[in-house]
Design a protein around this motif. Structure first.
Motif, PDB file in Angstrom:
ATOM      1  N   GLN A  58       0.813  -1.222   0.000  1.00 28.38           N
ATOM      2  CA  GLN A  58       0.000   0.000   0.000  1.00 28.38           C
ATOM      3  C   GLN A  58       0.847   1.273   0.000  1.00 28.38           C
ATOM      4  O   GLN A  58       0.380   2.309  -0.470  1.00 28.38           O
ATOM      5  CB  GLN A  58      -0.945   0.016   1.204  1.00 28.38           C
ATOM      6  N   ARG A  70       2.690  -5.568  -6.890  1.00 28.10           N
ATOM      7  CA  ARG A  70       1.260  -5.678  -7.229  1.00 28.10           C
ATOM      8  C   ARG A  70       1.039  -6.870  -8.174  1.00 28.10           C
ATOM      9  O   ARG A  70      -0.006  -7.516  -8.135  1.00 28.10           O
ATOM     10  CB  ARG A  70       0.817  -4.352  -7.867  1.00 28.10           C
ATOM     11  N   LEU A 101     -10.469 -14.856   5.543  1.00 28.22           N
ATOM     12  CA  LEU A 101      -9.194 -14.263   5.153  1.00 28.22           C
ATOM     13  C   LEU A 101      -8.036 -15.170   5.573  1.00 28.22           C
ATOM     14  O   LEU A 101      -7.078 -15.387   4.814  1.00 28.22           O
ATOM     15  CB  LEU A 101      -9.108 -12.876   5.801  1.00 28.22           C
ATOM     16  N   ALA A 140      -6.857  -5.019   5.263  1.00 34.91           N
ATOM     17  CA  ALA A 140      -7.629  -4.714   4.047  1.00 34.91           C
ATOM     18  C   ALA A 140      -8.764  -5.709   3.831  1.00 34.91           C
ATOM     19  O   ALA A 140      -9.811  -5.345   3.314  1.00 34.91           O
ATOM     20  CB  ALA A 140      -6.701  -4.714   2.833  1.00 34.91           C
ATOM     21  N   THR A 181     -18.945  -3.543   5.583  1.00 32.69           N
ATOM     22  CA  THR A 181     -19.881  -3.473   4.456  1.00 32.69           C
ATOM     23  C   THR A 181     -21.070  -4.403   4.691  1.00 32.69           C
ATOM     24  O   THR A 181     -22.218  -4.025   4.423  1.00 32.69           O
ATOM     25  CB  THR A 181     -19.164  -3.796   3.126  1.00 32.69           C
ATOM     26  N   PHE A 217     -13.677   1.453  -4.214  1.00 34.01           N
ATOM     27  CA  PHE A 217     -12.451   0.650  -4.223  1.00 34.01           C
ATOM     28  C   PHE A 217     -11.288   1.483  -4.758  1.00 34.01           C
ATOM     29  O   PHE A 217     -10.308   0.942  -5.240  1.00 34.01           O
ATOM     30  CB  PHE A 217     -12.645  -0.600  -5.079  1.00 34.01           C
ATOM     31  N   HIS A 266      -3.383   1.934  -8.054  1.00 32.04           N
ATOM     32  CA  HIS A 266      -3.333   1.612  -6.619  1.00 32.04           C
ATOM     33  C   HIS A 266      -4.722   1.287  -6.081  1.00 32.04           C
ATOM     34  O   HIS A 266      -4.960   1.387  -4.882  1.00 32.04           O
ATOM     35  CB  HIS A 266      -2.733   2.780  -5.833  1.00 32.04           C
TER      36      HIS A 266
HETATM   37  C1  HEM Z   1     -15.911  -4.030   0.642  1.00 36.14           C
HETATM   38  C2  HEM Z   1     -14.674  -4.423   0.642  1.00 36.14           C
HETATM   39  C3  HEM Z   1     -13.479  -3.569   0.297  1.00 36.14           C
HETATM   40  C4  HEM Z   1     -13.383  -2.223   0.063  1.00 36.14           C
HETATM   41  C5  HEM Z   1     -14.497  -1.168   0.102  1.00 36.14           C
HETATM   42  C6  HEM Z   1     -11.996  -1.926  -0.226  1.00 36.14           C
HETATM   43  C7  HEM Z   1     -11.501  -0.664  -0.532  1.00 36.14           C
HETATM   44  C8  HEM Z   1     -10.165  -0.398  -0.809  1.00 36.14           C
HETATM   45  C9  HEM Z   1      -9.651   0.910  -1.110  1.00 36.14           C
HETATM   46  C10 HEM Z   1     -10.464   2.200  -1.170  1.00 36.14           C
HETATM   47  C11 HEM Z   1      -8.316   0.785  -1.321  1.00 36.14           C
HETATM   48  C12 HEM Z   1      -7.324   1.911  -1.635  1.00 36.14           C
HETATM   49  C13 HEM Z   1      -6.831   2.472  -0.302  1.00 36.14           C
HETATM   50  C14 HEM Z   1      -5.828   3.589  -0.504  1.00 36.14           C
HETATM   51  O1  HEM Z   1      -6.250   4.745  -0.592  1.00 36.14           O
HETATM   52  O2  HEM Z   1      -4.639   3.319  -0.569  1.00 36.14           O
HETATM   53  C15 HEM Z   1      -7.977  -0.609  -1.161  1.00 36.14           C
HETATM   54  C16 HEM Z   1      -6.719  -1.112  -1.300  1.00 36.14           C
HETATM   55  C17 HEM Z   1      -6.414  -2.441  -1.103  1.00 36.14           C
HETATM   56  N1  HEM Z   1      -7.295  -3.454  -0.822  1.00 36.14           N
HETATM   57 FE1  HEM Z   1      -9.290  -3.319  -0.614  1.00 36.14          FE
HETATM   58  N2  HEM Z   1     -11.278  -3.089  -0.161  1.00 36.14           N
HETATM   59  C18 HEM Z   1     -12.151  -4.126   0.147  1.00 36.14           C
HETATM   60  C19 HEM Z   1     -11.833  -5.456   0.287  1.00 36.14           C
HETATM   61  C20 HEM Z   1     -10.590  -6.000   0.119  1.00 36.14           C
HETATM   62  C21 HEM Z   1     -10.291  -7.406   0.220  1.00 36.14           C
HETATM   63  C22 HEM Z   1     -11.287  -8.534   0.488  1.00 36.14           C
HETATM   64  C23 HEM Z   1      -8.941  -7.532   0.032  1.00 36.14           C
HETATM   65  C24 HEM Z   1      -8.182  -8.821   0.059  1.00 36.14           C
HETATM   66  C25 HEM Z   1      -7.178  -9.058   0.828  1.00 36.14           C
HETATM   67  C26 HEM Z   1      -8.394  -6.191  -0.196  1.00 36.14           C
HETATM   68  C27 HEM Z   1      -7.065  -5.879  -0.406  1.00 36.14           C
HETATM   69  C28 HEM Z   1      -6.573  -4.621  -0.691  1.00 36.14           C
HETATM   70  C29 HEM Z   1      -5.160  -4.330  -0.901  1.00 36.14           C
HETATM   71  C30 HEM Z   1      -4.015  -5.335  -0.841  1.00 36.14           C
HETATM   72  C31 HEM Z   1      -5.058  -2.964  -1.172  1.00 36.14           C
HETATM   73  C32 HEM Z   1      -3.809  -2.164  -1.516  1.00 36.14           C
HETATM   74  C33 HEM Z   1      -3.699  -2.097  -3.041  1.00 36.14           C
HETATM   75  C34 HEM Z   1      -2.508  -1.311  -3.538  1.00 36.14           C
HETATM   76  O3  HEM Z   1      -2.064  -0.385  -2.848  1.00 36.14           O
HETATM   77  O4  HEM Z   1      -2.071  -1.601  -4.655  1.00 36.14           O
HETATM   78  N3  HEM Z   1      -9.433  -5.293  -0.147  1.00 36.14           N
HETATM   79  N4  HEM Z   1      -9.133  -1.304  -0.847  1.00 36.14           N
END
Ligand code: HEM
Length: 557
Positions: free
Chosen positions: A167, A178, A229, A337, A345, A484, A489
């Motif tokens: 992140q 990534r 998870l 995450a 949610t 999301f 990113h």
């Molecule tokens: C309703 C469910 C979810 C929502 C609303 C959500 C939302 C987000 C958002 C907004 C970000 C960007 C955050 C930032 O500003 O840096 C993010 C990043 C990320 N999320 Fe989710 N997420 C959800 C579920 C999940 C799940 C199930 C996983 C699985 C492990 C996950 C893994 C990640 C990862 C690894 C990142 C970092 C991505 C990067 O920086 O390249 N998320 N998520």
């Protein structure tokens, strides 16, 4: 020679300090603290002959130095000479980020920023050098590929003594890591995790069936999210549905993210986290949870193709194996995450459905139509074709995105100003493009952008009721829908999240009639939702009644 007017000399050194810090903005507290201690101390030695007493010299030097420094900084930030002077905001937000620290501590920061947008428009100054932009054109310009690099906000997400997690990485380093995550959460991988969703969701229903009377639904969703998870990422290991949260995993995550969220408002104090015992304990406990879970998984090796199979590149697809320290640092990210977001949610979906009986009933009807036999297995393909189910999920993510703010991006020094959302924004500005104000903007979602109305997501006009049409002109700009995030990113777990949400909501609707518990105050619940990067909510007390074939008939099947 001793100066004739000591005030002028001390004051001049204050102004010089402000000038230097303004040109070369410090990112750590050490140079700031060293300077504001060293300069007045030096003056008190030089001025000692004029004052006679060392105490008077020290007091005079420190008071004048600090007062003039504070006055100079405040006047500059409020003045028309500040590079962000043309952008509206409250005096306190222009003056200091400490208002953000307070609001973040209270969990209300996302609400305050939304209020500021309603008052001042799409671009608001939320800190001395920070803007929040709620305009659809800013999404690709800031968050898209070719947009801006991550801002200082992300520094606080990083344990300074450890490797960077996905992140907080930027550029090629981010793209390389990534790639591993993308494989672990690709369509094929998600397909292979479907069994885990089914098993853990069935266990959730089993647990709920054994709870008489009032229960806290969000706590069971949290146990489900942890267990899923754990199996999906680390090949197992949590089992909260079976044992309860005996190791206080939820508390560890809550405390850990609270600390980093507060610090993210003033990232330059990140290295001071170790000076405050409660912060240090909170941050280290979360880091250790991620590290130890990932370490245990690495020790066991890959037994199934779980997420860590891909993060460790056990398939041998990379030219160079990822380093163990890098892989360990992603353990905490996976936990935070992938658990809190799902728990919040799911709870928010049921909260909104229970508050809107017509929507609840319409979803119930769709579930019973698609899966008429209560014992039939639920096919994931059929689930993804359920239009009203997706409408309810998306509408919940719109009105109550579980990550309401997102991290900042920054126009780096030397890159010149950028034109974003029609305004020229100077370099060294931190920029937030947050879902919460965008999702509630009537320019993008109408009618009634602040209300839960799943019908706005329905594609065929015949499925939209006349009542909905009468509410006002219809605007539905999905480009402004970013629960999301967006761009390189964005959330890598998006598809997996939808799969879990669809399955659990549908299964719950098949098996139970759900009602708010007696005495529950819906208004309090929503008002107390705190932004801890992921929204943290109070328990959601409900009463579940198992559905029988006769209740299914009564429900219109
Ligand atoms: C309703 C469910 C979810 C929502 C609303 C959500 C939302 C987000 C958002 C907004 C970000 C960007 C955050 C930032 O500003 O840096 C993010 C990043 C990320 N999320 Fe989710 N997420 C959800 C579920 C999940 C799940 C199930 C996983 C699985 C492990 C996950 C893994 C990640 C990862 C690894 C990142 C970092 C991505 C990067 O920086 O390249 N998320 N998520």
């Amino acid at each position: 020679m001793v100066p004739m007017n000591p005030f002028l000399y001390v004051a001049a050194s204050s102004l010089l300090t402000h000038y230097v810090f303004n040109r070369r903005e410090p990112t750590t507290p050490q140079p700031v603290l060293a300077t504001i201690f060293a300069v007045p101390t030096l003056w008190s030695i030089i001025l000692l002959p004029q004052f006679g007493s060392p105490l008077s010299a020290v007091l005079f030097s420190f008071l004048i130095y600090l007062f003039v420094l504070a006055f100079s900084i405040a006047s500059y930030r409020l003045s028309p000479f500040h590079p962000l002077a043309s952008f509206p905001g409250t005096p306190i937000s222009k003056l200091t980020k400490w208002w953000g620290v307070w609001e973040t501590y209270e969990g209300r920061h996302y609400l305050r920023v939304h209020e500021l947008h309603k008052k001042y428009g799409p671009i608001v100054r939320v800190g001395p050098n920070e803007l929040s932009i709620a305009d659809v054109t800013a999404i690709p310009a800031v968050l898209g590929s070719g947009g801006l690099p991550k801002g200082h906000w992300y520094g606080s997400r990083q344990d300074l003594r450890a490797s960077k997690n996905l992140q907080v990485l930027n550029g090629d380093a981010h793209a390389n890591r990534r790639r591993l995550w993308n494989r672990g959460l690709s369509s094929d991988s998600i397909e292979s995790y479907s069994d885990i969703i089914e098993i853990r969701a069935a266990q959730l229903i089993d647990c709920l069936e054994r709870q008489p009377g009032k229960i806290c639904l969000s706590s069971f969703f949290s146990r489900f999210a942890f267990d899923f998870l754990g199996d999906m990422a680390f090949g197992g290991g949590f089992d909260l549905l079976r044992d309860g949260d005996t190791k206080n995993f939820n508390g560890i995550v809550d405390n850990g993210v609270l600390v980093s969220n507060i610090i993210s408002q003033v990232p330059w104090i990140t290295s001071m986290i170790h000076w405050v015992p409660s912060w240090r304990i909170g941050a280290l406990a979360l880091r250790d949870l991620g590290y130890n879970t990932a370490r245990k998984r690495l020790n066991h090796g890959s037994i199934t193709k779980d997420l860590y199979y891909h993060l460790t590149d056990d398939g041998g697809l990379e030219r160079q194996k990822p380093s163990v320290t890098d892989i360990l640092s992603d353990g905490t990210l996976a936990i935070v995450a992938g658990t809190d977001t799902i728990k919040t949610t799911l709870a928010a979906i049921f909260y909104h459905l229970l508050l809107n009986p017509t929507s609840y009933q319409r979803l119930q009807d769709e579930v019973d139509r698609v899966f008429p036999n209560s014992e039939d297995p639920m096919d994931f393909r059929k689930l993804s074709e359920m239009e009203y189910l997706d409408a309810c999920i998306n509408e919940t993510l719109r009105v109550m995105p579980s990550v309401p703010t997102n991290g900042s991006r920054r126009i780096s020094r030397g890159y010149g100003p950028r034109t974003i959302a029609g305004s020229v924004i100077p370099e060294e500005t931190e920029i937030f493009v947050s879902p919460y104000p965008l999702h509630r903007d009537p320019r993008y979602f109408s009618p009634e952008p602040e209300s839960f109305l799943p019908e706005r997501w329905l594609k065929s006009p015949s499925s939209v009721s006349p009542e909905f049409r009468q509410l006002g002109p219809y605007i539905h700009n999905t480009s402004a829908f970013i629960p999301f995030s967006y761009g390189p990113h964005n959330c890598v777990g998006r598809q997996l999240a939808y799969r879990q949400l669809r399955y659990v909501v549908c299964l719950m609707m098949r098996r139970f009639e759900t009602q708010f518990a007696h005495g529950f105050c819906p208004r309090d619940w929503i008002e107390k939702a705190c932004d801890r990067l992921v929204l943290s909510t109070d328990p959601l007390p409900v009463v579940l009644t198992p559905r029988t074939n006769s209740t299914r008939v009564n429900c219109g099947v």
